[in-house]
Design a protein around this motif. Structure first.
Motif, short mmCIF file in Angstrom:
data_model
loop_
_atom_site.label_atom_id
_atom_site.label_comp_id
_atom_site.label_asym_id
_atom_site.label_seq_id
_atom_site.Cartn_x
_atom_site.Cartn_y
_atom_site.Cartn_z
N GLU A 69 -3.58 -8.75 2.96
CA GLU A 69 -2.44 -9.46 3.52
C GLU A 69 -1.16 -9.10 2.76
OE1 GLU A 69 -0.65 -13.94 4.27
OE2 GLU A 69 -2.67 -13.73 3.46
N LEU A 70 -1.25 -9.05 1.45
CA LEU A 70 -0.10 -8.67 0.63
C LEU A 70 0.39 -7.27 1.01
CD1 LEU A 70 1.90 -9.16 -1.66
CD2 LEU A 70 0.11 -8.43 -3.26
N SER A 71 -0.54 -6.34 1.17
CA SER A 71 -0.19 -4.98 1.54
C SER A 71 0.48 -4.94 2.92
CB SER A 71 -1.46 -4.11 1.55
OG SER A 71 -1.17 -2.81 1.99
N ASP A 72 -0.05 -5.70 3.87
CA ASP A 72 0.53 -5.75 5.22
C ASP A 72 1.96 -6.29 5.17
OD1 ASP A 72 -1.87 -4.84 6.29
OD2 ASP A 72 -2.51 -6.83 6.99
N ARG A 73 2.15 -7.36 4.43
CA ARG A 73 3.47 -7.97 4.36
C ARG A 73 4.46 -7.07 3.63
NH1 ARG A 73 2.55 -14.16 2.69
NH2 ARG A 73 4.80 -14.24 3.05
N ALA A 74 4.02 -6.41 2.55
CA ALA A 74 4.88 -5.48 1.83
C ALA A 74 5.26 -4.31 2.73
CB ALA A 74 4.19 -4.99 0.55
N ILE A 83 8.02 -5.36 5.18
CA ILE A 83 9.31 -5.45 4.49
C ILE A 83 9.85 -4.06 4.16
CG2 ILE A 83 10.44 -6.21 2.35
CD1 ILE A 83 8.38 -8.61 2.46
N SER A 84 8.99 -3.20 3.63
CA SER A 84 9.41 -1.85 3.24
C SER A 84 9.84 -1.03 4.45
CB SER A 84 8.28 -1.15 2.48
OG SER A 84 8.65 0.15 2.13
N ALA A 85 9.13 -1.16 5.55
CA ALA A 85 9.49 -0.42 6.77
C ALA A 85 10.86 -0.84 7.27
CB ALA A 85 8.43 -0.63 7.84
N ARG A 86 11.12 -2.14 7.26
CA ARG A 86 12.44 -2.64 7.69
C ARG A 86 13.53 -2.16 6.75
NH1 ARG A 86 12.85 -6.93 11.36
NH2 ARG A 86 14.99 -6.25 11.23
N TYR A 87 13.23 -2.17 5.44
CA TYR A 87 14.15 -1.69 4.42
C TYR A 87 14.49 -0.22 4.69
CZ TYR A 87 15.39 -0.10 -0.37
OH TYR A 87 15.98 0.46 -1.46
N GLY A 88 13.47 0.57 4.95
CA GLY A 88 13.67 1.99 5.22
C GLY A 88 14.50 2.22 6.47
N GLU A 89 14.21 1.47 7.52
CA GLU A 89 14.99 1.59 8.76
C GLU A 89 16.45 1.21 8.53
OE1 GLU A 89 13.01 -0.99 11.53
OE2 GLU A 89 11.19 0.24 11.54
N LEU A 116 2.99 0.09 -5.52
CA LEU A 116 1.69 0.73 -5.67
C LEU A 116 0.83 0.50 -4.43
CD1 LEU A 116 -0.19 2.33 -7.53
CD2 LEU A 116 -0.94 0.15 -8.49
N LEU A 117 0.86 -0.72 -3.91
CA LEU A 117 0.12 -1.01 -2.67
C LEU A 117 0.65 -0.19 -1.50
CD1 LEU A 117 -0.34 -4.87 -2.90
CD2 LEU A 117 -2.10 -3.11 -3.17
N LEU A 118 1.96 0.00 -1.45
CA LEU A 118 2.54 0.81 -0.38
C LEU A 118 2.12 2.27 -0.49
CD1 LEU A 118 6.10 -0.76 -0.30
CD2 LEU A 118 4.35 -0.95 1.49
N LEU A 119 2.09 2.79 -1.71
CA LEU A 119 1.63 4.17 -1.92
C LEU A 119 0.17 4.30 -1.50
CD1 LEU A 119 2.11 7.05 -3.08
CD2 LEU A 119 1.42 6.12 -5.30
N ALA A 120 -0.65 3.35 -1.89
CA ALA A 120 -2.06 3.38 -1.51
C ALA A 120 -2.21 3.33 0.00
CB ALA A 120 -2.80 2.22 -2.17
N ARG A 121 -1.47 2.45 0.63
CA ARG A 121 -1.54 2.30 2.08
C ARG A 121 -1.12 3.60 2.77
NH1 ARG A 121 -0.89 -2.54 5.09
NH2 ARG A 121 -0.27 -2.09 7.22
N HIS A 122 -0.06 4.23 2.28
CA HIS A 122 0.42 5.48 2.87
C HIS A 122 -0.67 6.56 2.83
CE1 HIS A 122 3.38 8.45 4.12
NE2 HIS A 122 2.92 9.24 3.17
N HIS A 123 -1.47 6.54 1.79
CA HIS A 123 -2.53 7.54 1.64
C HIS A 123 -3.91 7.02 2.03
CE1 HIS A 123 -0.05 10.69 -0.07
NE2 HIS A 123 0.57 9.75 -0.76
N ALA A 124 -3.94 5.90 2.75
CA ALA A 124 -5.18 5.31 3.27
C ALA A 124 -6.22 5.05 2.18
CB ALA A 124 -5.76 6.17 4.40
N VAL A 125 -5.75 4.58 1.03
CA VAL A 125 -6.65 4.20 -0.06
C VAL A 125 -7.09 2.76 0.16
CG1 VAL A 125 -6.84 3.83 -2.56
CG2 VAL A 125 -5.58 5.81 -1.68
N ASP A 126 -8.38 2.53 0.20
CA ASP A 126 -8.92 1.18 0.30
C ASP A 126 -8.95 0.62 -1.12
OD1 ASP A 126 -10.48 -1.13 0.44
OD2 ASP A 126 -11.89 -0.24 1.88
N VAL A 127 -7.90 -0.09 -1.49
CA VAL A 127 -7.73 -0.55 -2.87
C VAL A 127 -8.89 -1.43 -3.33
CG1 VAL A 127 -6.25 -1.86 -4.44
CG2 VAL A 127 -5.24 -0.21 -2.85
#
Length: 110
Positions: free
Chosen positions: A5-10, A13-19, A77-88
């Motif tokens: 859930e933390l990763s999803d919420r981050a 937020i990060s996607a909106r920030y980037g846009e 760190l969670l965003l980097l993991a998510r970008h590379h499909a790492v199951d933390v």
């Protein structure tokens, strides 16, 4: 809140920030942003341990900033993991938590 859930919420937020800022959040950006945040945590660590200028901040403000920098590093760190499909959680289980049983039964001794 769990780590997924933390990763999803981050991510949201990060996607909106980037846009909003017109930032391409590619693999390089995720890693470099993590490095930037780690540098800020390092600076805050030096302040909280009395080895850097306080910049006029109170001890409470310095401590608060230190905690917030941890949040930045963890989320990036969670965003980097998510970008590379790492199951933390799975990676943590394989790398760290597998040791619990070994340490509890004495098998982890060298």
């Amino acid at each position: 809140m769990d780590i997924t859930e933390l990763s999803d919420r981050a991510e949201h937020i990060s996607a909106r920030y980037g846009e909003h800022l017109g930032i391409e959040r590619d693999g390089d950006w995720f890693l470099l942003k993590l490095q930037e945040e780690l540098g800020e945590l390092t600076q805050s660590y030096l302040q909280v341990t009395g080895r850097a200028r306080t910049k006029g901040l109170s001890a409470d403000e310095i401590r608060d900033d230190f905690e917030l920098e941890f949040a930045d590093v963890l989320c990036q760190l969670l965003l980097l993991a998510r970008h590379h499909a790492v199951d933390v959680p799975a990676a943590i289980e394989r790398k760290w938590l597998i040791r619990e049983a070994q340490l509890n039964d004495g098998a982890g001794r060298s």
